[in-house]
Design a protein around this motif. Sequence first.
Motif, PDB file in Angstrom:
ATOM      1  N   LEU A 199      -3.742  11.090   8.977  1.00 30.15           N
ATOM      2  CA  LEU A 199      -3.504   9.933   8.111  1.00 30.15           C
ATOM      3  C   LEU A 199      -3.705  10.289   6.635  1.00 30.15           C
ATOM      4  O   LEU A 199      -2.945   9.851   5.771  1.00 30.15           O
ATOM      5  CB  LEU A 199      -4.414   8.770   8.515  1.00 30.15           C
ATOM      6  CG  LEU A 199      -4.101   8.131   9.863  1.00 30.15           C
ATOM      7  CD1 LEU A 199      -5.181   7.127  10.249  1.00 30.15           C
ATOM      8  CD2 LEU A 199      -2.728   7.486   9.869  1.00 30.15           C
ATOM      9  N   ILE A 200      -4.714  11.092   6.348  1.00 31.28           N
ATOM     10  CA  ILE A 200      -4.951  11.518   4.969  1.00 31.28           C
ATOM     11  C   ILE A 200      -3.799  12.407   4.485  1.00 31.28           C
ATOM     12  O   ILE A 200      -3.327  12.267   3.354  1.00 31.28           O
ATOM     13  CB  ILE A 200      -6.311  12.248   4.847  1.00 31.28           C
ATOM     14  CG1 ILE A 200      -7.457  11.253   5.067  1.00 31.28           C
ATOM     15  CG2 ILE A 200      -6.446  12.944   3.499  1.00 31.28           C
ATOM     16  CD1 ILE A 200      -8.818  11.903   5.217  1.00 31.28           C
TER      17      ILE A 200
ATOM     18  N   SER B 184      -0.784  12.230   5.438  1.00 35.69           N
ATOM     19  CA  SER B 184       0.418  11.411   5.258  1.00 35.69           C
ATOM     20  C   SER B 184       0.499  10.831   3.842  1.00 35.69           C
ATOM     21  O   SER B 184       1.561  10.424   3.393  1.00 35.69           O
ATOM     22  CB  SER B 184       0.471  10.280   6.295  1.00 35.69           C
ATOM     23  OG  SER B 184      -0.470   9.268   6.010  1.00 35.69           O
ATOM     24  N   GLN B 185      -0.633  10.805   3.143  1.00 35.26           N
ATOM     25  CA  GLN B 185      -0.655  10.311   1.769  1.00 35.26           C
ATOM     26  C   GLN B 185      -0.600  11.449   0.754  1.00 35.26           C
ATOM     27  O   GLN B 185      -0.707  11.219  -0.447  1.00 35.26           O
ATOM     28  CB  GLN B 185      -1.901   9.468   1.543  1.00 35.26           C
ATOM     29  CG  GLN B 185      -1.901   8.247   2.428  1.00 35.26           C
ATOM     30  CD  GLN B 185      -3.116   7.392   2.210  1.00 35.26           C
ATOM     31  OE1 GLN B 185      -3.983   7.700   1.407  1.00 35.26           O
ATOM     32  NE2 GLN B 185      -3.160   6.293   2.926  1.00 35.26           N
ATOM     33  N   GLY B 186      -0.461  12.673   1.252  1.00 34.17           N
ATOM     34  CA  GLY B 186      -0.299  13.814   0.364  1.00 34.17           C
ATOM     35  C   GLY B 186      -1.591  14.405  -0.170  1.00 34.17           C
ATOM     36  O   GLY B 186      -1.563  15.230  -1.068  1.00 34.17           O
ATOM     37  N   HIS B 187      -2.735  14.031   0.404  1.00 33.14           N
ATOM     38  CA  HIS B 187      -4.013  14.533  -0.094  1.00 33.14           C
ATOM     39  C   HIS B 187      -4.375  15.905   0.483  1.00 33.14           C
ATOM     40  O   HIS B 187      -5.222  16.605  -0.073  1.00 33.14           O
ATOM     41  CB  HIS B 187      -5.137  13.544   0.204  1.00 33.14           C
ATOM     42  CG  HIS B 187      -4.956  12.222  -0.463  1.00 33.14           C
ATOM     43  ND1 HIS B 187      -4.945  12.062  -1.834  1.00 33.14           N
ATOM     44  CD2 HIS B 187      -4.756  10.986   0.053  1.00 33.14           C
ATOM     45  CE1 HIS B 187      -4.759  10.796  -2.136  1.00 33.14           C
ATOM     46  NE2 HIS B 187      -4.640  10.120  -1.002  1.00 33.14           N
TER      47      HIS B 187
ATOM     48  N   TYR C 290       0.046  11.740  11.317  1.00 36.12           N
ATOM     49  CA  TYR C 290       0.733  11.911  10.032  1.00 36.12           C
ATOM     50  C   TYR C 290       1.974  11.010   9.989  1.00 36.12           C
ATOM     51  O   TYR C 290       2.173  10.247   9.039  1.00 36.12           O
ATOM     52  CB  TYR C 290       1.121  13.382   9.855  1.00 36.12           C
ATOM     53  CG  TYR C 290       1.989  13.653   8.651  1.00 36.12           C
ATOM     54  CD1 TYR C 290       1.422  13.843   7.404  1.00 36.12           C
ATOM     55  CD2 TYR C 290       3.379  13.723   8.773  1.00 36.12           C
ATOM     56  CE1 TYR C 290       2.220  14.104   6.285  1.00 36.12           C
ATOM     57  CE2 TYR C 290       4.177  13.978   7.670  1.00 36.12           C
ATOM     58  CZ  TYR C 290       3.590  14.162   6.427  1.00 36.12           C
ATOM     59  OH  TYR C 290       4.375  14.413   5.334  1.00 36.12           O
TER      60      TYR C 290
ATOM     61  N   GLY D 273       1.094   7.344   9.925  1.00 38.59           N
ATOM     62  CA  GLY D 273       0.709   6.947   8.572  1.00 38.59           C
ATOM     63  C   GLY D 273       1.898   6.832   7.639  1.00 38.59           C
ATOM     64  O   GLY D 273       1.972   5.918   6.813  1.00 38.59           O
ATOM     65  N   LYS D 274       2.852   7.741   7.758  1.00 35.53           N
ATOM     66  CA  LYS D 274       4.070   7.692   6.937  1.00 35.53           C
ATOM     67  C   LYS D 274       4.930   6.482   7.293  1.00 35.53           C
ATOM     68  O   LYS D 274       5.453   5.798   6.412  1.00 35.53           O
ATOM     69  CB  LYS D 274       4.909   8.963   7.128  1.00 35.53           C
ATOM     70  CG  LYS D 274       4.425  10.154   6.381  1.00 35.53           C
ATOM     71  CD  LYS D 274       4.765  10.022   4.918  1.00 35.53           C
ATOM     72  CE  LYS D 274       4.555  11.351   4.228  1.00 35.53           C
ATOM     73  NZ  LYS D 274       4.542  11.217   2.799  1.00 35.53           N
TER      74      LYS D 274
ATOM     75  N   GLN E 161       2.944   3.227   6.390  1.00 33.20           N
ATOM     76  CA  GLN E 161       2.352   3.254   5.050  1.00 33.20           C
ATOM     77  C   GLN E 161       0.873   2.860   5.091  1.00 33.20           C
ATOM     78  O   GLN E 161       0.426   1.956   4.393  1.00 33.20           O
ATOM     79  CB  GLN E 161       3.121   2.342   4.091  1.00 33.20           C
ATOM     80  CG  GLN E 161       4.556   2.749   3.854  1.00 33.20           C
ATOM     81  CD  GLN E 161       4.660   4.122   3.207  1.00 33.20           C
ATOM     82  OE1 GLN E 161       3.998   4.399   2.239  1.00 33.20           O
ATOM     83  NE2 GLN E 161       5.483   4.992   3.779  1.00 33.20           N
TER      84      GLN E 161
ATOM     85  N   ASP F  70      -2.877   3.183   4.294  1.00 31.92           N
ATOM     86  CA  ASP F  70      -3.827   3.762   3.346  1.00 31.92           C
ATOM     87  C   ASP F  70      -5.188   3.769   4.034  1.00 31.92           C
ATOM     88  O   ASP F  70      -5.818   2.726   4.209  1.00 31.92           O
ATOM     89  CB  ASP F  70      -3.874   2.938   2.057  1.00 31.92           C
ATOM     90  CG  ASP F  70      -4.780   3.566   1.014  1.00 31.92           C
ATOM     91  OD1 ASP F  70      -5.315   4.672   1.266  1.00 31.92           O
ATOM     92  OD2 ASP F  70      -4.960   2.955  -0.051  1.00 31.92           O
TER      93      ASP F  70
ATOM     94  N   THR G 165      -8.073   4.548   3.180  1.00 33.58           N
ATOM     95  CA  THR G 165      -9.231   4.054   2.431  1.00 33.58           C
ATOM     96  C   THR G 165      -9.368   2.539   2.550  1.00 33.58           C
ATOM     97  O   THR G 165     -10.472   2.013   2.490  1.00 33.58           O
ATOM     98  CB  THR G 165      -9.142   4.446   0.944  1.00 33.58           C
ATOM     99  OG1 THR G 165      -7.929   3.933   0.394  1.00 33.58           O
ATOM    100  CG2 THR G 165      -9.179   5.954   0.787  1.00 33.58           C
TER     101      THR G 165
END
Length: 188
Positions: free
Chosen positions: A36-37, A39-42, A150, A153-154, A157, A159, A161
């Motif tokens: 999931l992290i 998927s946000q590009g981190h 991943y 999460g994509k 969408q 997040d 956090t």
Amino acid sequence: FYQFFCIWGLSLILFSETGLFGFFLPGDSLLITLGLIASQGHIDLYVLVPALTAATLAGDFFSYFLGLYCRPFVEKNMTKLYLDRSHLDKAREFYDRHGGKTILFCKFIAFVRTFAPFIAGTTQMNFVRFLIFDIAGAILWVPGIIISSYYFGKTFQIDITEIFHYFVFILAALIVLPFLFKFLKKER
């Protein structure tokens, strides 16, 4: 710099869980969270997945060879370990018949993935057979869970956090429910 040490730390966690009897470490939930992290590009997925797969395999190999090395100690101290010779013979029979399946699917069962490679070594499971099934299991487990979460999460969408507290409750439920069902089934 940060990602480099992050990857090493995460790899150490998975190595410890599979190779150093770290059954209390958060393998599945860690992989889901990392997907999931990512998927946000981190976190770079192309670095994360191979590193964690390699760490899992290294931990399994370490545990297998530790089991092989400790076999004489186990045989000599069976009564001190609350074991009987028949337990080792039954484990060897089981691994002869079902060892491949056990090593392949043990990754998806927290407590089992920690001890299965050690027992495979102790029962002297053929290493090539262990190697083939272990590589297949690690590839199903690490990339399978990370890439699935991943894309989850994509797609939605998510997040992490914003929903982390819900996520922790859901993961806790997923961990506790199988034991609860087993307990309730036994009570009947």
